[in-house]
Design a protein around this motif. Structure first.
Motif, short mmCIF file in Angstrom:
data_model
loop_
_atom_site.label_atom_id
_atom_site.label_comp_id
_atom_site.label_asym_id
_atom_site.label_seq_id
_atom_site.Cartn_x
_atom_site.Cartn_y
_atom_site.Cartn_z
N ARG A 114 -12.85 0.73 -11.29
CA ARG A 114 -12.56 0.78 -9.53
C ARG A 114 -13.25 1.50 -8.86
NH1 ARG A 114 -6.14 0.08 -9.07
NH2 ARG A 114 -6.47 -2.00 -9.44
N GLU A 148 -10.77 -6.97 -6.55
CA GLU A 148 -10.22 -5.95 -5.70
C GLU A 148 -9.15 -6.86 -5.08
OE1 GLU A 148 -8.91 -3.90 -7.63
OE2 GLU A 148 -10.42 -2.67 -9.16
N GLU A 158 -1.62 -2.95 -7.75
CA GLU A 158 -1.51 -3.32 -8.71
C GLU A 158 -0.08 -3.33 -9.09
OE1 GLU A 158 -3.69 -2.13 -12.78
OE2 GLU A 158 -4.12 -1.72 -10.91
N ASN A 159 0.42 -4.07 -10.13
CA ASN A 159 1.60 -4.26 -10.80
C ASN A 159 2.61 -4.35 -10.23
OD1 ASN A 159 0.63 -3.80 -13.28
ND2 ASN A 159 0.80 -1.95 -12.96
N ASP A 165 -1.42 1.18 -4.29
CA ASP A 165 -1.67 2.17 -4.78
C ASP A 165 -3.21 2.61 -3.50
OD1 ASP A 165 -0.41 2.15 -6.51
OD2 ASP A 165 -1.64 1.34 -8.28
#
Length: 453
Positions: free
Chosen positions: A96, A127, A197-198, A202
């Motif tokens: 990433r 992304e 993210e999840n 972030d």
């Protein structure tokens, strides 16, 4: 025409189809011409050549390699196009790598100014996330394309989805810029990039830009920055230089094509060249002699009379100095901008001084420290005097006055034992760096151009 596509072959069938990902800004070398083309955001690269025999070769990027296609093609070109010279590539490892940039506009006093915020995916997978732009308290958000997802106070937020590897997104913004304010003559903007993210966001990158509120400017210019610039205007040799070329159609009709030609300094490493972003779709080529070209074909750039905010554009790229060169090292650059068939417009020159960051002055080469420059008064108003120390060996020394973007605003020659008066009336208020450069001497000091008495 020679053309092909660079892509990641997810279904491993050796052909580019709907299940694969096109990859932008990968390099292809044409031999024997020694010209490098960069794939566009559809993964396509193109060369225009006369008939003859050629080799088309993929140049590996960091972390990427040829997967299930040839690494090069030997071809013979006649009168018909040669197409489908495809390169299927794959990463060595999944990573990433997201980056955000602010490409500033021209902060004209009490007017709306066009700014761009861009972010790119240098990683290996799509992304999603959000991008935030934080306004300076002196500025006002007017509009953007695309419109923001939501706004809260001074923070404007856009959501993004499925940004492909090596793709870039750009937001055009119009901000209202005030006139100079007493004791606060700069504006500062921030950009924050977060990925999803999840089910949480972030923060992965950020950018800050600070500008003086100048009320006069050249609409076609070049900016040169290093991320770790010091107070004396120098930067480290290992730190990439980020160049931004800004342009504006100040004619009285639409510009259909804009071409930027730039010749890179011989001390720059062409293999480290990276395109960061641009205001409009473009094509790029780079020759091994450092001749760089950006082509904005069918840009349809409005003229400033009909639509002033939409008359602006930019392109931004970064590049590093070659390794193991003697320091201090001076990197200069100038570009030319062509609007349709008009004569080229020459941008300002830029100068970057690259030198190791030395903490202890005992380690500094005495030949470098030998030359001492005096500049007075500081802050200056209508003029400043420059004077060389008696210990300087040379009789004549070149001097350069640079703004905070690395642009040369004044340059000339200082004669030993003769204080030189430099008029500053045409220079905007702000911070500047004065460099003197001689065969055995260099010096850099900071000066302030203040208000007239």
């Amino acid at each position: 025409v020679i053309s092909g596509t660079i892509f990641r072959d997810f279904n491993q069938n050796t052909i580019y189809d709907s299940g694969d990902t096109p990859l932008a800004l990968h390099r292809v070398l044409l031999l024997p011409d020694s010209t490098i083309a960069f794939s566009n955001y559809a993964g396509k690269f193109t060369f225009s050549v006369p008939p003859g025999d050629y080799e088309v070769k993929y140049i590996p990027q960091v972390n990427w390699h040829i997967d299930n296609s040839p690494g090069s093609y030997q071809i013979s070109v006649s009168s018909t196009p040669v197409t489908d010279l495809d390169f299927n590539i794959a990463p060595l490892q999944e990573i990433r790598d997201m980056r955000v940039f602010i490409n500033e506009g021209f902060p004209r006093c009490n007017r709306d100014a066009r700014y761009w915020m861009s972010w790119g995916n240098k990683g290996t997978n799509m992304e999603s996330g959000e991008i935030k732009f934080v306004l300076d308290s002196l500025s006002t958000f007017v509009r953007s394309y695309p419109p923001p997802s939501f706004t809260s106070g001074d923070t404007i937020t856009w959501a993004f989805h499925d940004l492909l590897p090596f793709s870039t997104s750009v937001i055009d913004m119009d901000l209202h810029i005030p006139g100079p304010v007493e004791n606060d003559s700069t504006v500062l903007f921030k950009a924050l990039l977060s990925v999803l993210e999840n089910s949480t966001f972030d923060l992965v990158d950020s950018a800050v830009t600070e500008q003086w509120l100048f009320c006069a400017f050249d609409p076609n210019d070049k900016i040169a920055r290093s991320r770790s610039i010091r107070a004396d205007g120098t930067s480290h040799p290992d730190d990439p230089i980020q160049y931004t070329i800004r342009f504006q159609n100040t004619g009285n009709d639409t510009a259909f094509n804009v071409v930027i030609r730039d010749t890179l300094d011989v001390n720059l490493d062409l293999n480290s060249f990276e395109v960061i972003s641009a205001s409009h779709p473009f094509e790029t080529s780079l020759k091994t002699d450092g001749a760089l070209e950006f082509r904005f074909i069918n840009i349809l750039l409005a003229d400033s009379i009909v639509n002033e905010p939409a008359s602006h554009g930019f392109v931004s790229y970064s590049i590093q100095a070659k390794k193991d060169l003697p320091t201090p090292l001076f990197i200069t650059n100038t570009a030319h901008i062509y609007f349709d068939f008009n004569a080229g417009i020459r941008t300002n020159a830029t100068l970057n001084e690259l030198t190791p960051f030395i903490v202890h002055t005992d380690n500094v080469d005495k030949a470098i420290m030998k030359g001492v420059l005096k500049a007075y008064p500081n802050p200056a108003s209508d003029e400043i005097y420059l004077e060389l120390d008696e210990d300087v060996d040379e009789h004549l020394v070149n001097y350069y006055i640079l703004d905070v973007f690395g642009r040369i605003v004044i340059d000339g020659v200082i004669e030993k034992r003769r204080p030189l008066s430099v008029p500053m009336g045409g220079v905007a208020e702000g911070i500047y760096f004065i460099h003197t450069v001689g065969a055995n001497h260099h010096r850099a000091i900071t000066m302030v151009r203040g208000k007239n008495d």
